[in-house]
Design a protein around this motif. Structure first.
Motif, short mmCIF file in Angstrom:
data_model
loop_
_atom_site.label_atom_id
_atom_site.label_comp_id
_atom_site.label_asym_id
_atom_site.label_seq_id
_atom_site.Cartn_x
_atom_site.Cartn_y
_atom_site.Cartn_z
N ILE B 191 25.73 -34.01 -10.00
CA ILE B 191 26.10 -34.09 -11.42
C ILE B 191 27.61 -34.01 -11.61
O ILE B 191 28.10 -33.89 -12.73
CB ILE B 191 25.38 -33.01 -12.28
CG1 ILE B 191 25.77 -31.59 -11.85
CG2 ILE B 191 23.87 -33.18 -12.21
CD1 ILE B 191 25.21 -30.54 -12.80
N ARG B 192 28.35 -34.07 -10.51
CA ARG B 192 29.82 -34.07 -10.52
C ARG B 192 30.40 -32.87 -11.27
O ARG B 192 31.29 -33.00 -12.11
CB ARG B 192 30.36 -35.35 -11.16
CG ARG B 192 29.89 -36.60 -10.41
CD ARG B 192 31.01 -37.62 -10.29
NE ARG B 192 30.63 -38.68 -9.38
CZ ARG B 192 30.39 -39.94 -9.76
NH1 ARG B 192 30.49 -40.27 -11.03
NH2 ARG B 192 30.08 -40.85 -8.87
N LEU B 193 29.85 -31.72 -10.96
CA LEU B 193 30.36 -30.48 -11.54
C LEU B 193 31.37 -29.91 -10.55
O LEU B 193 31.02 -29.56 -9.43
CB LEU B 193 29.19 -29.50 -11.73
CG LEU B 193 29.44 -28.21 -12.48
CD1 LEU B 193 29.87 -28.50 -13.90
CD2 LEU B 193 28.18 -27.36 -12.48
N ARG B 194 32.64 -29.87 -10.96
CA ARG B 194 33.68 -29.42 -10.04
C ARG B 194 34.60 -28.42 -10.72
O ARG B 194 34.50 -28.16 -11.89
CB ARG B 194 34.55 -30.59 -9.58
CG ARG B 194 33.78 -31.63 -8.84
CD ARG B 194 34.71 -32.80 -8.55
NE ARG B 194 33.88 -33.93 -8.23
CZ ARG B 194 34.10 -35.18 -8.64
NH1 ARG B 194 35.15 -35.44 -9.37
NH2 ARG B 194 33.27 -36.13 -8.32
#
Ligand SMILES: Nc1ncnc2c1ncn2[C@@H]1O[C@H](COP(=O)(O)OP(=O)(O)OP(=O)(O)O)[C@@H](O)[C@H]1O
Ligand SMILES: [Mg+2]
Lengths: 264, 284
Positions: B191-194
């Motif tokens: 989910i491209r949580l960075r």
């Protein structure tokens, strides 16, 4: 229907410089909306292949294209349902889905729209009544359904399922298979599913990809399942076309490519 | 972690439904049945102790003598005759204040350092060996040094608490951060949580049970250290009270104080555990 929707071209991977390739020259084209099952003995590299498509692993040579774009990192257009559900235990079921939705649609949808979208997806897998429960409070099948809802809520181009029903009892498994079939028919999402279960592969998929044993595993054979949809598991149990497809896969797995552990 | 499982023995988790009198009675009965083994054990121990120590030649007082000697102390925990002549409650309160301050500082610094060491390979290589050496220094060995540095008893005692409690917090936090399950990391990647979002939504909640384990060990060590430190630095506090009682050969007072120390230590442990439950929403 575009033929070049998802293309896996000559993908090889090795985990150490001197080790043999785990996968060698895997080549597969998947069309939009197709349901493809991958079957093969344990350890042959099915999860590895799925993770390469997901972008979670980088292949050593070759590449994956999705709608003409090179896959080089994970992203919500290739949502994964992990083998062990991978829900965050400190969040409720709804919050698990919402985390993904907020992250993926944070800019595109309003708060209310996102909340409605979360509930819509929970409803799709019939988990709305249990939305406030924590993963620790629900059964394995329910966790898997939340995992599927989370993946679907990302509106992926490709849904990647790593043995999604592997750890479930036969009844729950049949029930979830029906749900996934229904969702696939409704949304038309492309699905790539790993499975160990021959019946499941025949019942659900348009094509079954059979993998040879590793190391240097690759695609041994591809079986087209030309059975009409919707498919009824009861009617199919006696259908000669179903039985023929099933026999084909069994023959590949247990006669020509026996499990290396058993063959030894 | 084993006693996390058997926590809440006396109905800490209250049922949500409204209680009818009959249900209340049943609950009370169940609570008594649960506490019965404990009550029997206490009676047995006190009885044995009474029989063993109820001789003129005994070097330690029997329970009956303790009651006779220290009744005032037990019944009036909050009397204050000025100076150091205070009830046990006030002494404990003074000690608790020191522990609270020292422990709070060590929790903040410990979690911060643990996060640093857990996330940065360089910080880990630079700091971890230092931590591993320093954490073996016994708490009281820091006291002379801190007295020399602060030139005052109060901050020195607080520093000793701080330096005692910080190591388990650092180490557990770092372990928790380094062991974020790859499943959770994969979810975050898909989910491209960075960056900061990953930190708040995945890393911290995932490490929280480890952090609270560190905090629980830390509060226990703080309470161990404070009594010893106060014996040396003096002033109002339970440690000094015990030392003072020893100097005036008041063994009964010492025993009463020990029981209070034990009970307070137990309560502190449970409080941190409870805080952990609430913060981690039941996953700790
Ligand atoms: N990170 C890794 N490092 C080294 N070797 C790995 C790694 N991941 C997988 N392998 C190896 O690659 C091979 C294929 O693993 P993979 O998990 O893809 O198998 P699989 O087909 O999914 O098996 P199963 O059906 O049991 O899930 C195995 O021999 C495994 O040991
Ligand atoms: Mg696998």
């Amino acid at each position: 229907m575009s033929i070049r929707h998802l293309s896996i071209s000559d993908v090889s991977i090795r985990f150490a410089p001197n080790a043999p390739d785990v996968l060698q020259k895997v080549r597969l084209e998947i069309a939009q909306g197709e349901y493809v099952a991958i079957i093969g003995h344990s350890g042959c590299g099915k999860s590895t292949l799925l993770n390469i498509v997901a972008g979670l692993l980088k292949c050593t040579t070759g590449g994956v294209l999705l709608d003409g774009t090179e896959v080089d990192e994970p992203g919500p257009d290739r949502a994964v349902v992990f083998q062990n559900h991978s829900l965050l235990p400190w969040l409720t079921c709804r919050e698990n889905v919402r985390l993904a939705v907020d992250q993926v649609f944070g800019r595109k949808k309003s708060r209310a729209e996102r909340a409605a979208w979360v509930d819509e997806n929970l409803d799709l897998v019939r988990m709305l009544p249990h939305a406030e429960k924590k993963p620790g409070e629900i059964s394995g099948g329910m966790k898997q359904r939340i995992g599927i809802a989370r993946a679907l809520a990302m509106q992926p181009k490709v849904l990647l399922l790593d043995e999604p029903f592997g750890a479930l009892d036969a009844l729950t498994r049949a029930h979830l298979q029906d749900q996934v079939t229904e969702i696939h028919a409704r949304l038309g999402t492309t699905v790539l599913m790993i499975t160990h279960d021959v019946d499941e592969a025949v019942l659900l998929s348009d094509r079954i990809v059979m993998m040879t044993n590793g190391p240097e595993a690759t695609i041994g054979e591809i079986l087209h399942v030309d059975l009409p949809r919707p498919r009824d598991r009861l009617a199919f149990a006696q259908d000669p076309r179903f039985l023929a497809a099933r026999a084909g896969v069994m023959e590949f797995l247990y006669a020509r490519h026996r499990n290396p552990a058993e063959a030894a | 972690m084993s006693d996390l499982a058997q926590a809440a023995p006396l109905g800490l988790r209250l049922p949500r439904v409204a209680l009818r009198p009959a249900a209340l009675g049943a609950m009370l009965r169940r609570a008594i049945v649960r506490a019965l083994p404990l009550i029997i054990m206490l009676v047995l121990i006190l009885g044995a102790w009474q029989i063993a120590a109820d001789r003129p030649t005994a070097s330690l007082p029997a329970p009956s003598k303790i009651w006779a000697d220290s009744k005032d102390l037990i019944i009036h925990p909050f009397y204050d005759h000025g100076g150091l002549d205070k009830g046990l409650g006030l002494h404990l309160f003074a000690s608790l204040q020191r522990v609270a301050l020292g422990f709070l500082l060590s929790a903040i610094a410990g979690i911060a350092l643990g996060l640093l060491v857990g996330t940065s390979e360089i910080a880990m290589r630079g700091l971890d060996p230092i931590f591993q050496v320093l954490r073996t220094v016994p708490p009281l060995a820091w006291l002379p040094l801190s007295l020399a540095a602060f030139r005052d008893a109060q901050p020195s005692a607080i520093f000793v608490i701080f330096i005692t409690a910080i190591w388990p917090v650092i180490i557990n936090t770092a372990v928790g951060v380094r062991n974020v399950p790859s499943d959770y990391r994969n979810v975050a990647r898909v989910i491209r949580l960075r960056g900061i979002g990953y930190f708040w939504k995945i890393l911290l909640p995932s490490a929280a049970p480890f952090i609270f384990t560190g905090l629980r060990i830390g509060i226990g060590l703080s309470w161990l250290a404070i009594v010893a430190a106060e014996m040396l630095v003096g002033g109002v506090g339970i440690g000094f009270f015990i030392w003072d009682a020893w100097n005036s050969s008041n063994i009964s007072d010492i025993i009463v104080a020990l029981i209070y120390v034990g009970l307070v230590g137990y309560v502190l442990d449970r409080l941190v555990m409870l805080a952990g439950r609430i913060v981690t929403r039941g996953t700790a």
